[in-house]
Design a protein around this motif. Structure first.
Motif, PDB file in Angstrom:
ATOM      1  N   GLU A   1      29.568  54.840  11.529  1.00 61.51           N
ATOM      2  CA  GLU A   1      28.726  56.009  11.288  1.00 61.51           C
ATOM      3  C   GLU A   1      27.266  55.599  11.063  1.00 61.51           C
ATOM      4  O   GLU A   1      26.340  56.241  11.570  1.00 61.51           O
ATOM      5  CB  GLU A   1      29.251  56.760  10.066  1.00 61.51           C
ATOM      6  CG  GLU A   1      28.797  58.213  10.029  1.00 61.51           C
ATOM      7  CD  GLU A   1      29.223  58.883   8.747  1.00 61.51           C
ATOM      8  OE1 GLU A   1      30.418  58.741   8.385  1.00 61.51           O
ATOM      9  OE2 GLU A   1      28.372  59.508   8.097  1.00 61.51           O
ATOM     10  N   GLY A   2      27.110  54.508  10.314  1.00 64.83           N
ATOM     11  CA  GLY A   2      25.765  53.990  10.065  1.00 64.83           C
ATOM     12  C   GLY A   2      25.068  53.603  11.353  1.00 64.83           C
ATOM     13  O   GLY A   2      23.856  53.754  11.502  1.00 64.83           O
ATOM     14  N   LEU A   3      25.866  53.102  12.277  1.00 67.20           N
ATOM     15  CA  LEU A   3      25.322  52.711  13.581  1.00 67.20           C
ATOM     16  C   LEU A   3      24.837  53.953  14.329  1.00 67.20           C
ATOM     17  O   LEU A   3      23.766  53.962  14.920  1.00 67.20           O
ATOM     18  CB  LEU A   3      26.411  51.989  14.379  1.00 67.20           C
ATOM     19  CG  LEU A   3      25.997  51.365  15.708  1.00 67.20           C
ATOM     20  CD1 LEU A   3      24.994  50.260  15.488  1.00 67.20           C
ATOM     21  CD2 LEU A   3      27.224  50.831  16.428  1.00 67.20           C
ATOM     22  N   LYS A   4      25.653  55.009  14.240  1.00 66.90           N
ATOM     23  CA  LYS A   4      25.303  56.268  14.900  1.00 66.90           C
ATOM     24  C   LYS A   4      23.975  56.814  14.364  1.00 66.90           C
ATOM     25  O   LYS A   4      23.151  57.327  15.105  1.00 66.90           O
ATOM     26  CB  LYS A   4      26.398  57.297  14.644  1.00 66.90           C
ATOM     27  CG  LYS A   4      27.184  57.662  15.906  1.00 66.90           C
ATOM     28  CD  LYS A   4      28.169  58.780  15.608  1.00 66.90           C
ATOM     29  CE  LYS A   4      29.595  58.324  15.893  1.00 66.90           C
ATOM     30  NZ  LYS A   4      30.600  59.209  15.274  1.00 66.90           N
ATOM     31  N   ASN A   5      23.811  56.699  13.059  1.00 60.37           N
ATOM     32  CA  ASN A   5      22.599  57.235  12.440  1.00 60.37           C
ATOM     33  C   ASN A   5      21.415  56.289  12.524  1.00 60.37           C
ATOM     34  O   ASN A   5      20.407  56.495  11.845  1.00 60.37           O
ATOM     35  CB  ASN A   5      22.870  57.559  10.967  1.00 60.37           C
ATOM     36  CG  ASN A   5      23.980  58.575  10.826  1.00 60.37           C
ATOM     37  OD1 ASN A   5      24.250  59.331  11.751  1.00 60.37           O
ATOM     38  ND2 ASN A   5      24.638  58.570   9.693  1.00 60.37           N
ATOM     39  N   ASN A   6      21.614  55.201  13.257  1.00 63.83           N
ATOM     40  CA  ASN A   6      20.531  54.231  13.443  1.00 63.83           C
ATOM     41  C   ASN A   6      20.096  53.517  12.164  1.00 63.83           C
ATOM     42  O   ASN A   6      18.981  53.022  12.080  1.00 63.83           O
ATOM     43  CB  ASN A   6      19.309  54.902  14.073  1.00 63.83           C
ATOM     44  CG  ASN A   6      19.547  55.127  15.553  1.00 63.83           C
ATOM     45  OD1 ASN A   6      20.198  54.301  16.209  1.00 63.83           O
ATOM     46  ND2 ASN A   6      19.062  56.234  16.065  1.00 63.83           N
ATOM     47  N   VAL A   7      20.997  53.524  11.195  1.00 65.60           N
ATOM     48  CA  VAL A   7      20.680  52.753   9.996  1.00 65.60           C
ATOM     49  C   VAL A   7      21.021  51.291  10.260  1.00 65.60           C
ATOM     50  O   VAL A   7      20.409  50.380   9.723  1.00 65.60           O
ATOM     51  CB  VAL A   7      21.491  53.283   8.795  1.00 65.60           C
ATOM     52  CG1 VAL A   7      21.214  52.464   7.551  1.00 65.60           C
ATOM     53  CG2 VAL A   7      21.151  54.751   8.551  1.00 65.60           C
ATOM     54  N   LEU A   8      22.021  51.081  11.107  1.00 67.71           N
ATOM     55  CA  LEU A   8      22.453  49.724  11.449  1.00 67.71           C
ATOM     56  C   LEU A   8      22.144  49.478  12.919  1.00 67.71           C
ATOM     57  O   LEU A   8      21.787  50.392  13.648  1.00 67.71           O
ATOM     58  CB  LEU A   8      23.958  49.586  11.198  1.00 67.71           C
ATOM     59  CG  LEU A   8      24.435  49.978   9.807  1.00 67.71           C
ATOM     60  CD1 LEU A   8      25.942  49.919   9.731  1.00 67.71           C
ATOM     61  CD2 LEU A   8      23.805  49.091   8.736  1.00 67.71           C
ATOM     62  N   TYR A   9      22.297  48.250  13.349  1.00 72.52           N
ATOM     63  CA  TYR A   9      22.056  47.966  14.763  1.00 72.52           C
ATOM     64  C   TYR A   9      23.118  47.040  15.321  1.00 72.52           C
ATOM     65  O   TYR A   9      23.808  46.336  14.584  1.00 72.52           O
ATOM     66  CB  TYR A   9      20.667  47.364  14.967  1.00 72.52           C
ATOM     67  CG  TYR A   9      20.508  45.958  14.444  1.00 72.52           C
ATOM     68  CD1 TYR A   9      20.758  44.860  15.293  1.00 72.52           C
ATOM     69  CD2 TYR A   9      20.093  45.720  13.143  1.00 72.52           C
ATOM     70  CE1 TYR A   9      20.599  43.569  14.819  1.00 72.52           C
ATOM     71  CE2 TYR A   9      19.939  44.434  12.671  1.00 72.52           C
ATOM     72  CZ  TYR A   9      20.196  43.354  13.516  1.00 72.52           C
ATOM     73  OH  TYR A   9      20.052  42.090  13.047  1.00 72.52           O
ATOM     74  N   LYS A  10      23.250  47.085  16.644  1.00 67.61           N
ATOM     75  CA  LYS A  10      24.268  46.296  17.324  1.00 67.61           C
ATOM     76  C   LYS A  10      23.595  45.128  18.032  1.00 67.61           C
ATOM     77  O   LYS A  10      22.572  45.298  18.691  1.00 67.61           O
ATOM     78  CB  LYS A  10      24.985  47.184  18.344  1.00 67.61           C
ATOM     79  CG  LYS A  10      26.288  46.586  18.843  1.00 67.61           C
ATOM     80  CD  LYS A  10      26.981  47.565  19.803  1.00 67.61           C
ATOM     81  CE  LYS A  10      28.380  47.870  19.342  1.00 67.61           C
ATOM     82  NZ  LYS A  10      29.075  48.855  20.177  1.00 67.61           N
ATOM     83  N   ASN A  11      24.217  43.958  17.874  1.00 62.28           N
ATOM     84  CA  ASN A  11      23.700  42.764  18.530  1.00 62.28           C
ATOM     85  C   ASN A  11      24.228  42.692  19.973  1.00 62.28           C
ATOM     86  O   ASN A  11      25.099  43.459  20.351  1.00 62.28           O
ATOM     87  CB  ASN A  11      24.171  41.534  17.736  1.00 62.28           C
ATOM     88  CG  ASN A  11      23.132  40.440  17.800  1.00 62.28           C
ATOM     89  OD1 ASN A  11      22.220  40.507  18.632  1.00 62.28           O
ATOM     90  ND2 ASN A  11      23.253  39.466  16.943  1.00 62.28           N
ATOM     91  N   GLU A  12      23.689  41.754  20.758  1.00 63.92           N
ATOM     92  CA  GLU A  12      24.142  41.597  22.144  1.00 63.92           C
ATOM     93  C   GLU A  12      25.638  41.323  22.231  1.00 63.92           C
ATOM     94  O   GLU A  12      26.330  41.800  23.118  1.00 63.92           O
ATOM     95  CB  GLU A  12      23.406  40.420  22.811  1.00 63.92           C
ATOM     96  CG  GLU A  12      21.922  40.669  22.975  1.00 63.92           C
ATOM     97  CD  GLU A  12      21.161  39.372  23.169  1.00 63.92           C
ATOM     98  OE1 GLU A  12      21.798  38.299  23.133  1.00 63.92           O
ATOM     99  OE2 GLU A  12      19.933  39.444  23.353  1.00 63.92           O
TER     100      GLU A  12
ATOM    101  N   LYS B   1      20.456  52.645   1.864  1.00 65.24           N
ATOM    102  CA  LYS B   1      19.922  52.868   3.208  1.00 65.24           C
ATOM    103  C   LYS B   1      20.719  53.937   3.945  1.00 65.24           C
ATOM    104  O   LYS B   1      20.177  54.700   4.724  1.00 65.24           O
ATOM    105  CB  LYS B   1      20.015  51.541   3.978  1.00 65.24           C
ATOM    106  CG  LYS B   1      18.737  51.129   4.694  1.00 65.24           C
ATOM    107  CD  LYS B   1      18.975  49.795   5.375  1.00 65.24           C
ATOM    108  CE  LYS B   1      17.972  49.543   6.482  1.00 65.24           C
ATOM    109  NZ  LYS B   1      16.621  49.259   5.996  1.00 65.24           N
ATOM    110  N   MET B   2      22.009  53.958   3.671  1.00 70.18           N
ATOM    111  CA  MET B   2      22.870  54.918   4.349  1.00 70.18           C
ATOM    112  C   MET B   2      22.791  56.297   3.706  1.00 70.18           C
ATOM    113  O   MET B   2      23.452  57.232   4.162  1.00 70.18           O
ATOM    114  CB  MET B   2      24.312  54.445   4.317  1.00 70.18           C
ATOM    115  CG  MET B   2      24.582  53.249   5.212  1.00 70.18           C
ATOM    116  SD  MET B   2      26.291  52.743   5.071  1.00 70.18           S
ATOM    117  CE  MET B   2      26.400  51.593   6.436  1.00 70.18           C
TER     118      MET B   2
END
Length: 595
Positions: free
Chosen positions: A291-302, A370-371
């Motif tokens: 969910e945090g990823l969806k809200n752009n609080v977190l990020y995904k690496n390659e 942050k979330m």
RNA sequence: GGUUCCGUAGCUCAGUUGGAUAGAGCAACAGCCUUCUAAGCUGUGGGUCCCGCGUUCGAGUCGCGGCGGAAUCACCA
């Protein structure tokens, strides 16, 4: 009293200098022993109103108060300190009030009670508990009692780290090198039995690494490729896949450990309301991360691993999901924190965890913040220092780990030896004696650990810590049992004592010192809850016990002929014993009636 | 190296929102058991509160800078 005096000072300044004083500028404290008086007003901050010397200002305010407040019978000024003498009449009323308060904890209640989770102990299931766990358990349990005493709703929780590579090591070693021994067949406590195989694993593993290194493999490579490590990893995979054979071995060995832990917890006198197991919770937290990823609080690496960027908070990058999608420690803690908040809506969640994890909890809070979880401010890492030996840290490699069970036994044995040597406890049955030895030994251990500021690292000296003289738990118990003895004697000789009513009082400095200490109890408990520091209460109890011992020696209690004075001394004794009992209870220390 | 915590008597530790001459215990030495429990009480000796600067009438306590120690900075938990 302080509050009333403050008002009077305010009034005085208003009257004499025609100025309004800020509350904070008026400082009132108890007068030091060496000076005459009961309360002291620090006049330095008031000079700005008087525009005069400290001495003159003190004189002016002092005489105003004496003339306008009957409870103050006199005053003197030394340098910038105005010492006020309180009238006997006021003290008499005060003692009566104090003696009538049946529960001395009632004054500690907070205005807004909170729901507080206290998580402590958190053991791994591959080894028995050691000295570090003892500090953790005692602190956690004591915090629970202190916070509860202040009127909060406190829930004790324990999260057991029952899965992962470490427990597989014990399992594998038991399977390979054991001959099927169980706690009942070997007569060993379950956690110690499992721990034995963990140690055995490490020994064999190290031997394999050594061989590989000799054969020319570099050390890191050797650690990874040692056959035992490979087997362990396979076992962990099987466990995660739910392989029935591995699962049943895991359940069996964990059940041994739990039986062992329960015994140790019982001896320590601690317990829990809810026990969580990581095997149930280790997968939680993934949804939150996604969910945090969806809200752009977190990020995904390659490589598709998921991270939190905490550099704006002054921290680092933190991994939350591995590239294969599995969770890490932090992910779990995020998950359990959210789950628990949803369940309890806690105001505070206190984690009793060693200071080696300061960074972890900083990160945990930062991520939740942050979330957008505002309650993350209620997550409190109660960080305590390590317990070290005189030679330094405990090292399992060097066999310097101080085992919890061994230490408890040793303390109780020493209590027995010391008691018998002193020739105490004549006329008690063996069962009763053992019970008393147990209480004394545990008091020595608990007090020794709790009396030091939790934040600080502490040194545990096996030879010296088993001391029963001076600033120790047994000394406080001794003082308490002495008071009990006085009252037993009073009953035998038919001496009556009235708890609540005092009509006259013996003018004596010593008693006043004792009283000053007695009235500080609620304040100490409140401060202790505020600072989360059982040490404040521990040191307070010692001061009180010491003061009472002097009182006990300086004055005859039962031998006093004047019934009024005798009653006064009995009241002081009674209140002291009640407060000592409650103070030690807050630390989880049991009091014997005799010793 | 970054972050956090700690530094008080020979040792283990207290020291309240900044207040008067920094306190206990252990260890050493000297006394006190016919009187409510001597696991106690009384006395003696023992201090550059890590160092420096600053704020303040006043700093062990607050701020800054050093020095020393600990922890931590993992696709471990």
């Amino acid at each position: 009293m302080e509050i009333i005096l403050k008002e009077k000072v305010k009034e005085a300044v208003q009257f004499i200098y025609n100025c309004k004083v800020d509350e904070e500028l008026i400082q009132i404290q108890e007068t030091r022993k060496d000076f005459k008086g009961d309360f002291t007003i620090v006049v330095f901050p008031l000079l700005r109103f008087s525009k005069n010397t400290p001495e003159k200002t003190g004189e002016m305010i002092g005489s105003y108060i004496v003339n306008n407040f009957t409870a103050v019978s006199g005053f003197n000024v030394i340098k910038g300190f105005l010492n006020l003498e309180i009238s006997d009449k006021w003290w008499i009323d005060y003692f009566a009030l104090m003696a009538s308060e049946k529960s001395h904890l009632e004054n500690c209640q907070v205005k807004n009670p909170e729901t507080i989770l206290v998580e402590y102990s958190s053991p791994n299931t591959n080894k028995p508990l050691h000295l570090g766990h003892i500090r953790n358990n005692l602190l956690g349990f004591s915090l629970y009692r202190i916070l509860s005493a202040c009127g909060n709703k406190v829930i004790k929780t324990n999260i057991v780290n029952d899965r992962g590579i470490h427990i597989c090591k014990s399992m594998l070693a038991w399977q390979k090198f054991g001959n099927g021994e169980t706690p009942s067949s070997s007569g060993m406590k379950g956690d110690h039995l499992v721990g034995k195989y963990y140690v055995l694993f490490e020994k064999e593993y190290r031997a394999q690494i050594g061989e590989l290194v000799l054969a020319g493999v570099n050390e890191n490579e050797a650690k990874n490729s040692a056959p035992l490590m490979k087997e362990t990893r396979e076992m962990l995979l099987k466990w995660e896949a739910g392989n029935p054979e591995v699962m049943s071995l895991w359940k069996m060995m964990n059940s041994w450990v739990y039986a062992g832990f329960d015994e140790t917890y019982k001896r320590l006198g601690v317990d829990f309301d809810i026990i969580y197991y990581e095997s149930d919770t280790y997968k939680t937290g993934r949804d939150i991360v996604i969910e945090g990823l969806k809200n752009n609080v977190l990020y995904k690496n390659e490589d598709s691993s998921i991270w939190a960027d905490l550099t704006p908070e002054g921290l680092d990058q933190k991994l939350l999901l591995r590239s294969d999608g599995t969770a890490v420690y932090m992910t779990q803690d995020l998950g359990t924190a959210v789950a628990r908040y949803n369940e309890y809506k806690f105001d505070k969640n206190i984690y009793v965890v060693g200071n080696e994890q300061n960074y972890h909890f900083q990160v945990l809070r930062a991520i939740l913040k942050k979330m957008g979880y505002n309650w993350s401010d209620g997550l409190i890492h109660f960080s305590y220092g390590m317990v070290e030996l005189p030679e330094g840290r405990m090292k399992s490699r060097e066999g310097t780990i101080v085992d919890a069970d061994d230490l408890i036994t040793e303390m109780q044995e020493t209590a027995r030896e010391v008691s018998l040597e002193l020739g105490k406890l004549a006329g008690f049955s063996d069962v009763e004696k053992e019970e008393i030895f147990r209480k004394i030994g545990m008091a020595a251990l608990k007090y020794y650990i709790l009396k030091v500021d939790p934040r600080k690292n502490m040194t545990f000296n096996p030879a010296e810590s088993i001391d029963f003289n001076g600033n120790t738990g047994p000394f406080i118990q001794y003082t308490y049992t002495r008071i009990k003895s006085v009252f037993r004697k009073a009953e035998q000789t038919g001496i009556q004592f009235e708890y609540g009513r005092l009509t006259e009082v013996e003018a004596g400095i010593k008693e006043i010192e004792l009283v000053k200490l007695l009235r500080k109890f609620p304040e100490t408990v409140t401060a202790s809850a505020q600072d989360l520091s059982p040490a404040l209460i521990a040191n307070y109890c010692y001061d009180l016990a010491k003061e009472y011992n002097q009182f006990y020696h300086d004055y005859s209690i039962l031998g006093e002929n004047d019934p009024v004075v005798r009653n006064f001394r009995l009241v002081l004794s009674k209140v002291t014993s009640e407060i000592l009992y409650k103070g030690m209870w807050l630390l989880g220390v049991e009091m014997p009636e005799r010793m």
